[in-house]
Design a protein around this motif. Structure first.
Motif, PDB file in Angstrom:
ATOM      1  N   PRO A 105       1.530   5.552 -13.279  1.00 23.71           N
ATOM      2  CA  PRO A 105       2.352   5.586 -12.179  1.00 23.71           C
ATOM      3  C   PRO A 105       2.977   4.367 -11.614  1.00 23.71           C
ATOM      4  O   PRO A 105       4.140   4.387 -10.810  1.00 23.71           O
ATOM      5  N   LEU A 106       2.312   3.225 -11.994  1.00 22.00           N
ATOM      6  CA  LEU A 106       2.884   1.907 -11.390  1.00 22.00           C
ATOM      7  C   LEU A 106       3.739   1.209 -12.232  1.00 22.00           C
ATOM      8  O   LEU A 106       4.082  -0.171 -11.900  1.00 22.00           O
ATOM      9  N   LEU A 107       4.387   1.666 -13.152  1.00 18.65           N
ATOM     10  CA  LEU A 107       5.358   0.804 -13.919  1.00 18.65           C
ATOM     11  C   LEU A 107       6.563   0.327 -13.240  1.00 18.65           C
ATOM     12  O   LEU A 107       7.014  -0.577 -14.093  1.00 18.65           O
ATOM     13  N   GLU A 108       6.939   0.831 -12.188  1.00 15.65           N
ATOM     14  CA  GLU A 108       8.264   0.307 -11.731  1.00 15.65           C
ATOM     15  C   GLU A 108       7.744  -0.514 -10.525  1.00 15.65           C
ATOM     16  O   GLU A 108       8.518  -1.068  -9.824  1.00 15.65           O
ATOM     17  N   LEU A 109       6.228  -0.912 -10.330  1.00 11.97           N
ATOM     18  CA  LEU A 109       5.773  -1.893  -9.474  1.00 11.97           C
ATOM     19  C   LEU A 109       5.290  -3.240 -10.143  1.00 11.97           C
ATOM     20  O   LEU A 109       4.698  -2.976 -11.167  1.00 11.97           O
ATOM     21  N   ASP A 110       5.371  -4.221  -9.322  1.00 12.12           N
ATOM     22  CA  ASP A 110       4.826  -5.573 -10.127  1.00 12.12           C
ATOM     23  C   ASP A 110       3.344  -5.743  -9.749  1.00 12.12           C
ATOM     24  O   ASP A 110       2.931  -5.162  -8.845  1.00 12.12           O
ATOM     25  N   ARG A 111       2.669  -6.550 -10.550  1.00 12.01           N
ATOM     26  CA  ARG A 111       1.518  -6.964 -10.267  1.00 12.01           C
ATOM     27  C   ARG A 111       1.038  -7.436  -8.925  1.00 12.01           C
ATOM     28  O   ARG A 111       0.158  -7.323  -8.377  1.00 12.01           O
ATOM     29  N   ALA A 112       1.897  -8.322  -8.440  1.00 14.22           N
ATOM     30  CA  ALA A 112       1.625  -8.850  -7.146  1.00 14.22           C
ATOM     31  C   ALA A 112       1.477  -7.738  -6.043  1.00 14.22           C
ATOM     32  O   ALA A 112       0.726  -8.107  -5.161  1.00 14.22           O
ATOM     33  N   ALA A 113       2.126  -6.501  -6.298  1.00 18.92           N
ATOM     34  CA  ALA A 113       2.007  -5.617  -5.058  1.00 18.92           C
ATOM     35  C   ALA A 113       0.372  -5.160  -5.166  1.00 18.92           C
ATOM     36  O   ALA A 113       0.009  -4.775  -4.394  1.00 18.92           O
ATOM     37  N   THR A 114       0.084  -4.883  -6.315  1.00 20.78           N
ATOM     38  CA  THR A 114      -1.302  -4.228  -6.630  1.00 20.78           C
ATOM     39  C   THR A 114      -2.416  -5.418  -5.869  1.00 20.78           C
ATOM     40  O   THR A 114      -3.513  -4.893  -5.120  1.00 20.78           O
ATOM     41  N   ARG A 115      -2.138  -6.697  -6.135  1.00 27.25           N
ATOM     42  CA  ARG A 115      -2.796  -7.766  -5.452  1.00 27.25           C
ATOM     43  C   ARG A 115      -2.901  -7.553  -3.621  1.00 27.25           C
ATOM     44  O   ARG A 115      -3.891  -7.573  -3.078  1.00 27.25           O
ATOM     45  N   GLN A 116      -1.930  -7.537  -3.331  1.00 27.43           N
ATOM     46  CA  GLN A 116      -1.388  -7.370  -2.100  1.00 27.43           C
ATOM     47  C   GLN A 116      -2.039  -5.925  -1.339  1.00 27.43           C
ATOM     48  O   GLN A 116      -2.770  -6.087  -0.457  1.00 27.43           O
ATOM     49  N   ARG A 172       1.713   9.341  -5.476  1.00 25.72           N
ATOM     50  CA  ARG A 172       1.836  10.736  -5.045  1.00 25.72           C
ATOM     51  C   ARG A 172       2.920  11.480  -5.887  1.00 25.72           C
ATOM     52  O   ARG A 172       2.731  12.658  -6.176  1.00 25.72           O
ATOM     53  N   ARG A 173       3.887  10.836  -6.339  1.00 28.84           N
ATOM     54  CA  ARG A 173       4.842  11.563  -7.167  1.00 28.84           C
ATOM     55  C   ARG A 173       4.248  12.108  -8.547  1.00 28.84           C
ATOM     56  O   ARG A 173       4.418  12.963  -8.953  1.00 28.84           O
ATOM     57  N   THR A 174       3.416  11.232  -8.989  1.00 29.27           N
ATOM     58  CA  THR A 174       2.841  11.499 -10.270  1.00 29.27           C
ATOM     59  C   THR A 174       1.828  12.597 -10.046  1.00 29.27           C
ATOM     60  O   THR A 174       1.901  13.607 -10.654  1.00 29.27           O
ATOM     61  N   LEU A 175       0.893  12.654  -8.992  1.00 33.10           N
ATOM     62  CA  LEU A 175       0.109  13.468  -8.482  1.00 33.10           C
ATOM     63  C   LEU A 175       0.808  14.790  -8.257  1.00 33.10           C
ATOM     64  O   LEU A 175       0.241  15.821  -8.666  1.00 33.10           O
ATOM     65  N   THR A 176       1.905  14.788  -7.779  1.00 32.28           N
ATOM     66  CA  THR A 176       2.575  16.109  -7.356  1.00 32.28           C
ATOM     67  C   THR A 176       3.077  16.861  -8.589  1.00 32.28           C
ATOM     68  O   THR A 176       2.895  17.870  -8.778  1.00 32.28           O
ATOM     69  N   ASP A 177       3.549  16.063  -9.514  1.00 30.87           N
ATOM     70  CA  ASP A 177       3.983  16.550 -11.069  1.00 30.87           C
ATOM     71  C   ASP A 177       2.671  17.321 -11.504  1.00 30.87           C
ATOM     72  O   ASP A 177       2.836  18.360 -12.066  1.00 30.87           O
ATOM     73  N   LEU A 178       1.518  16.466 -11.445  1.00 32.87           N
ATOM     74  CA  LEU A 178       0.362  16.974 -12.193  1.00 32.87           C
ATOM     75  C   LEU A 178      -0.081  18.407 -11.376  1.00 32.87           C
ATOM     76  O   LEU A 178      -0.547  19.194 -12.226  1.00 32.87           O
ATOM     77  N   ALA A 179       0.256  18.397 -10.199  1.00 34.09           N
ATOM     78  CA  ALA A 179      -0.537  19.595  -9.369  1.00 34.09           C
ATOM     79  C   ALA A 179       0.512  20.779  -9.779  1.00 34.09           C
ATOM     80  O   ALA A 179      -0.150  21.730  -9.968  1.00 34.09           O
ATOM     81  N   ALA A 180       1.703  20.480  -9.872  1.00 33.28           N
ATOM     82  CA  ALA A 180       2.792  21.459 -10.413  1.00 33.28           C
ATOM     83  C   ALA A 180       2.420  22.019 -11.852  1.00 33.28           C
ATOM     84  O   ALA A 180       2.353  23.320 -12.222  1.00 33.28           O
ATOM     85  N   GLU A 181       2.228  21.143 -12.656  1.00 34.21           N
ATOM     86  CA  GLU A 181       1.936  21.304 -13.839  1.00 34.21           C
ATOM     87  C   GLU A 181       0.614  22.222 -14.286  1.00 34.21           C
ATOM     88  O   GLU A 181       0.199  23.181 -14.824  1.00 34.21           O
ATOM     89  N   VAL A 216       0.887  -1.131  -0.034  1.00 37.42           N
ATOM     90  CA  VAL A 216      -0.090  -0.030  -0.001  1.00 37.42           C
ATOM     91  C   VAL A 216       0.913   1.311   0.129  1.00 37.42           C
ATOM     92  O   VAL A 216       0.681   2.075  -0.613  1.00 37.42           O
ATOM     93  N   ALA A 217       1.904   1.253   0.799  1.00 33.72           N
ATOM     94  CA  ALA A 217       2.731   2.174   0.999  1.00 33.72           C
ATOM     95  C   ALA A 217       3.443   2.576  -0.419  1.00 33.72           C
ATOM     96  O   ALA A 217       3.768   3.779  -0.918  1.00 33.72           O
ATOM     97  N   ALA A 218       4.067   1.655  -1.012  1.00 26.89           N
ATOM     98  CA  ALA A 218       4.760   1.832  -2.290  1.00 26.89           C
ATOM     99  C   ALA A 218       3.718   2.374  -3.343  1.00 26.89           C
ATOM    100  O   ALA A 218       4.260   3.192  -4.052  1.00 26.89           O
ATOM    101  N   ILE A 219       2.790   1.963  -3.358  1.00 27.76           N
ATOM    102  CA  ILE A 219       1.570   2.361  -4.437  1.00 27.76           C
ATOM    103  C   ILE A 219       1.367   3.816  -4.259  1.00 27.76           C
ATOM    104  O   ILE A 219       1.184   4.718  -5.081  1.00 27.76           O
TER     105      ILE A 219
END
Length: 375
Positions: A213-224, A15-24, A7-10
């Motif tokens: 945003p999740l390209l650096e995370l694996d599918r197992a993380a989303t299920r967890q 958050r990183r993606t949204l922060t960039d969007l908010a700045a834009e 959950v924390a990793a996702i």
């Protein structure tokens, strides 16, 4: 105790993606006011906004924390949600993170109409998203054609629906739930088709209004993450249907590679995509500059100077010229570019080449001309 590691990793990735969007978007952060854990009875809540409505399940986010939504009129981000673990984990993380940086978050679930009961499932997914605090939420039915095969046709219909929804709501971006596993599958598919570096570069983390945003995370993380937050998910049976090429890659090809080459194949393929993307970006930039210098006064390309370019750059210039003349990108393949290239490197008086989209490539007077037939 903090959230589950998945959950924390996702959340961090989102958050990183949204922060960039908010700045834009020029959004400003307004910290939500939260009620203290303990306060004397009758003591007013200092700083609380009058009429503030908490969002989320039972006026709380599933994390258990009360949430204050972003102000009406704040920039809107939409999440594309199928109901599977990847997109549901993305949606709940976006609902948790977006209000903290002054963004609203909504969702679109696309009903492809390819399975019995798909409309009911899309409605259920939409209802679930609303309880998570996303707003607006839409279930959009689409008509899937046949052009390019079932997978390509469904993808085209889906993106058309997402584009329409984003335009209608004025969304600053659409978040997609593709993971590192999806990236690895894309690279393998590109290899099997004999594609060039751009295809092997896989899916970009950002392209136009779309963000992954999740390209650096694996599918197992989303299920967890979904399991840890008790979020129900729906497994699309098409994802296990061997009639679909990507399904065969996922359930047959990748497991064999992992078995015989050892673990880490998915991560290695995703890393390969990143490296190819860097190379492809550099070559594309070179080609853009070269094309500008090779243009003649009437818009043709100088064939002699074209021949002096490295093949990888030259073919990119040819592709750009063909696309500009009206060739559909999805129908312009490597074999077409190789044939056009012969007009530059193997000129023996060949006649015009007929390309997809009714485009014609002709060499005359030392130049290469691309035009629509009949123009």
């Amino acid at each position: 105790m903090g959230p589950h590691p998945a959950v924390a990793a996702i959340r961090l990735a989102v958050r990183r993606t949204l922060t960039d969007l908010a700045a834009e978007a020029g959004s400003t952060f307004t910290a939500p006011v939260r009620e203290p854990r303990e306060r004397p009875a009758g003591t007013p809540l200092v700083g609380a906004a009058v009429g503030t409505t908490l969002i989320g399940n039972a006026a709380r986010h599933p994390s258990g924390l009360p949430r204050t939504p972003a102000a009406p009129g704040s920039p809107l981000v939409l999440v594309a949600v199928s109901g599977g673990a990847d997109s549901m984990a993305l949606a709940i993380a976006a609902a948790f993170e977006a209000p903290k940086i002054g963004l609203r978050v909504g969702a679109v679930t696309v009903d492809h109409g390819l399975q019995a009961g798909s409309a009911e499932r899309a409605a259920q997914v939409a209802d679930r998203l609303r309880t998570l605090g996303l707003d607006p939420v839409e279930a959009v039915p689409v008509q899937v054609g046949r052009a390019g095969g079932p997978e390509a046709a469904a993808r085209d219909a889906r993106y058309a629906a997402l584009d329409e929804a984003a335009d209608r709501h004025g969304a600053v971006a659409v978040l997609l739930g593709h993971t590192r596993d999806d990236q690895a599958e894309t690279v393998l598919l590109g290899l099997a088709r004999g594609s060039g570096a751009r295809s092997l570069a896989g899916m970009p983390a950002q392209k136009g209004r779309y963000r992954r945003p999740l390209l650096e995370l694996d599918r197992a993380a989303t299920r967890q993450a979904c399991a840890a937050q008790s979020i129900p998910v729906w497994d699309d049976p098409h994802n296990c249907d061997p009639a679909y090429t990507r399904s065969r890659v996922r359930h047959e090809v990748l497991p064999v590679l992992e078995k015989h080459l050892g673990g880490g194949v998915v991560e290695a393929l995703a890393r390969t995509a990143r490296l190819f993307r860097d190379d492809a970006d550099a070559l594309d930039q070179w080609a853009s500059l070269a094309e500008r210098d090779l243009r003649t006064g009437d818009g043709a390309l100088d064939a002699v100077k074209l021949a002096e370019l490295p093949p990888a750059v030259r073919r990119r210039v040819l592709r750009r010229a063909a696309l500009r003349a009206g060739c559909p990108a999805g129908d312009l393949f490597a074999r077409h570019l190789e044939t056009i290239d012969l007009l530059v490197t193997g000129w023996r008086g060949q006649g015009p080449l007929h390309l997809p989209g009714g485009v014609e490539a002709t060499r005359r007077c030392g130049t290469l001309v691309f035009r629509r037939q009949g123009d």
